[in-house]
Write a protein that holds these residues in place. Structure first.
Motif, short mmCIF file in Angstrom:
data_model
loop_
_atom_site.label_atom_id
_atom_site.label_comp_id
_atom_site.label_asym_id
_atom_site.label_seq_id
_atom_site.Cartn_x
_atom_site.Cartn_y
_atom_site.Cartn_z
N SER A 1 -67.19 -4.79 37.09
CA SER A 1 -66.96 -6.15 37.57
C SER A 1 -67.43 -6.30 39.02
O SER A 1 -68.08 -7.28 39.37
CB SER A 1 -65.49 -6.51 37.45
OG SER A 1 -65.24 -7.79 37.95
N GLU B 1 -63.25 -2.29 36.23
CA GLU B 1 -63.18 -2.85 37.58
C GLU B 1 -64.46 -2.54 38.37
O GLU B 1 -64.96 -3.39 39.10
CB GLU B 1 -61.96 -2.30 38.33
CG GLU B 1 -60.63 -2.81 37.81
CD GLU B 1 -60.15 -2.09 36.55
OE1 GLU B 1 -60.71 -1.02 36.20
OE2 GLU B 1 -59.23 -2.62 35.91
N VAL C 1 -63.42 -9.19 35.03
CA VAL C 1 -62.81 -8.12 34.23
C VAL C 1 -62.42 -8.65 32.85
O VAL C 1 -62.62 -7.99 31.83
CB VAL C 1 -61.57 -7.53 34.96
CG1 VAL C 1 -60.80 -6.59 34.06
CG2 VAL C 1 -61.99 -6.84 36.24
#
Length: 140
Positions: free
Chosen positions: A56, A53, A63
């Motif tokens: 990302s 996460e 993700v």
């Protein structure tokens, strides 16, 4: 010589000539740029304990795409303790395959139990003898 086939790109849906990839050249180039952004981010010394996460958020790569890079072995997650993606069944953080070890074992046992219950399975001894028979027959 086999002729090239037309196919739809898995990501954008456009037609392309399928040779070595499941996506068009534009999407392939975009994925390679995304991989480069992720690997550059991971190469920084201070990013040793990042999560998918966090990557990302910092790189603007989804993700799902990062998890795909890890699953395909394009990013080696073993070097990063918090890097992984969820098991498809229970959600436990994993670094390879689709299922964690315990879910895989449980599913395997359920399948084996169902096969035994339904009597669908082939006797292993019989299968071994049959394979030996054909191997000996081919050697003649």
């Amino acid at each position: 010589m086999q002729s090239a086939q037309l196919d739809n790109c898995l990501y954008c849906g456009r037609l392309y000539i399928k040779e070595h990839s499941d996506c068009c050249l534009d999407c392939f180039k975009e994925m390679e740029q995304q991989l480069l952004r992720v690997t550059d981010f991971l190469a920084k010394d201070k990013n040793g304990d990042v999560t998918v996460e966090m990557i990302s958020e910092s790189t603007d790569v989804s993700v799902k795409r990062i998890a795909g890079f890890i699953r395909d072995g394009r990013i080696y997650a073993e070097d990063f303790p918090n890097l992984g993606y969820p098991c498809a069944y229970c959600g436990t953080l994993i670094k390879k395959q689709i299922l964690c070890h315990s879910c895989f074992e449980g599913l395997s046992l359920e399948i084996e139990h169902s096969i035994r219950k339904d009597g669908v399975g082939v006797n292993r001894q019989t299968a071994y003898r049959e394979s030996q028979y054909w191997r000996l027959k081919q050697e003649k």
